[in-house]
Scaffold this active site. Sequence first.
Site, PDB file in Angstrom:
ATOM      1  N   LYS A 171      -1.681   7.467  -6.067  1.00 19.07           N
ATOM      2  CA  LYS A 171      -0.533   6.605  -6.383  1.00 19.07           C
ATOM      3  C   LYS A 171       0.341   7.253  -7.475  1.00 19.07           C
ATOM      4  O   LYS A 171       0.011   8.305  -8.006  1.00 19.07           O
ATOM      5  CB  LYS A 171      -1.010   5.209  -6.800  1.00 19.07           C
TER       6      LYS A 171
HETATM    7  C1  LIG Z   1      -3.801   1.866  -2.445  1.00 20.81           C
HETATM    8  C2  LIG Z   1      -3.396   0.615  -1.808  1.00 20.81           C
HETATM    9  C3  LIG Z   1      -4.082  -0.595  -1.993  1.00 20.81           C
HETATM   10  C4  LIG Z   1      -5.411  -0.691  -2.676  1.00 20.81           C
HETATM   11  O1  LIG Z   1      -5.456  -0.173  -3.941  1.00 20.81           O
HETATM   12  P1  LIG Z   1      -6.847   0.406  -4.502  1.00 20.81           P
HETATM   13  O2  LIG Z   1      -6.520   0.630  -5.947  1.00 20.81           O
HETATM   14  O3  LIG Z   1      -7.117   1.695  -3.781  1.00 20.81           O
HETATM   15  O4  LIG Z   1      -7.891  -0.606  -4.290  1.00 20.81           O
HETATM   16  C5  LIG Z   1      -3.564  -1.746  -1.435  1.00 20.81           C
HETATM   17  N1  LIG Z   1      -2.431  -1.726  -0.729  1.00 20.81           N
HETATM   18  C6  LIG Z   1      -1.740  -0.586  -0.494  1.00 20.81           C
HETATM   19  C7  LIG Z   1      -0.484  -0.635   0.286  1.00 20.81           C
HETATM   20  C8  LIG Z   1      -2.213   0.618  -1.014  1.00 20.81           C
HETATM   21  O5  LIG Z   1      -1.539   1.749  -0.753  1.00 20.81           O
END
Ligand SMILES: *Cc1c(COP(=O)(O)O)cnc(C)c1O
Length: 402
Positions: A198
């Site tokens: 991210k």
């Molecule tokens: C990464 C992601 C999540 C979940 O986040 P985590 O921190 O990996 O649990 C949820 N929704 C979307 C669209 C994502 O890209």
Amino acid sequence: MANEEKLAINGGKPVRDKFLPYGRQWLDESDIQSVIEVLKGDYLTTGPFISEFESKVANYVGSKYAVAFSNGTAALHGACYAAGISNGDEVITTPITFAASANCILFQRGKPVFADIDPVTYNIDPASVEGLITPKTKAIIPVDFTGFPADLDSIHFIASKHNLIVIEDAAHALGATYKGKKIGSISDMTMFSFHPVKNITTGEGGIIATNNISFYEKLIQFRSHGITRDIKKMKQHPGNWYYEMKLLGYNYRMTDIQAALGISQLKKLEYYNEKRKYIAELYNQELKNIKQIKLPAMAAGYLSSWHLYVIRVNSSQVKVGRNQIINALQKENLGVNVHYIPVYYHPYFQGLGYEKGLCPNAEELYEEIITLPLYPLMSDDDIFDVIKAVKKVIEYYAISND
Ligand SMILES: *Cc1c(COP(=O)(O)O)cnc(C)c1O
């Protein structure tokens, strides 16, 4: 013929010698030092860095409160709890997302209802949402897919008309803006994720931004066993050692180690996002003349955080399917990917009775999308390798070049 083609395209030298992933974190010495500082201190978890990280994120996105969680999925679960989702409540979301956007509804024994996407932006289509509302609908979970904000005005208009809560999955969208407002300041609750791919990372981590004190208090209790130490909320108070468990919460706490990393990373977010934008704009410029592919949508008033760069292959203008194009790009040593498999295609959701054909726009999109590498540490050489490889592969498989 397929074999000859394979030989010709893969027999030669790949554009890159070394594999280029589709995304990765960027940590520097200051990030490492900030973590070491915590390790030498008194608190490893729920110490001073958690509240500092929360207030810095809230301040950055323009929300009153922020509650950190162990990961983004746990944060979404907390938001569904705080929104009051329970047995049989319907929550509308998009199929073009990571499974967690829908799983959080199931965690609360709610029912995910999938609305189709807008074929231009690939975000949830408000008209489709409106058509799916029933007396059981409680909330909408729009996703700011790739960092490009969903049509939030329309979604909030529908939500207020039907008295629904909006939980925005902004896992991709830290730093994005919608009509001049930062993502995180608009919906009832907004989730950001700090997974390493991210826009900034805490290793694992997530946060909910909200302006609503009642949601805030529920989130705080939910992430720590449903326990309160607030005297005003207790039935009795025999001493300072005493606490009460008021609801079935979880251990979804973020550690101070993670929070310290988050504080350090947050300082660099704007710089990272500028670099992402620079890369996306180079892709836009260099790939715009390839008529066999469609580039990401842009719109006035929307500022993407460019988490992902997704191209769409026009199936009628290439000789092979998207999967074969992906294989060829991978042979050029590009870490291309697909975001996303429609959530209800997964065997678990099929087992729950969701059937293919539910969201035609999403299903057509799925057959044609390819995510190109995009992360701030990419060099200009990396960026031009991607451009070169895409041109090479698409031109090779193009049906006609005029
Ligand atoms: C990464 C992601 C999540 C979940 O986040 P985590 O921190 O990996 O649990 C949820 N929704 C979307 C669209 C994502 O890209």
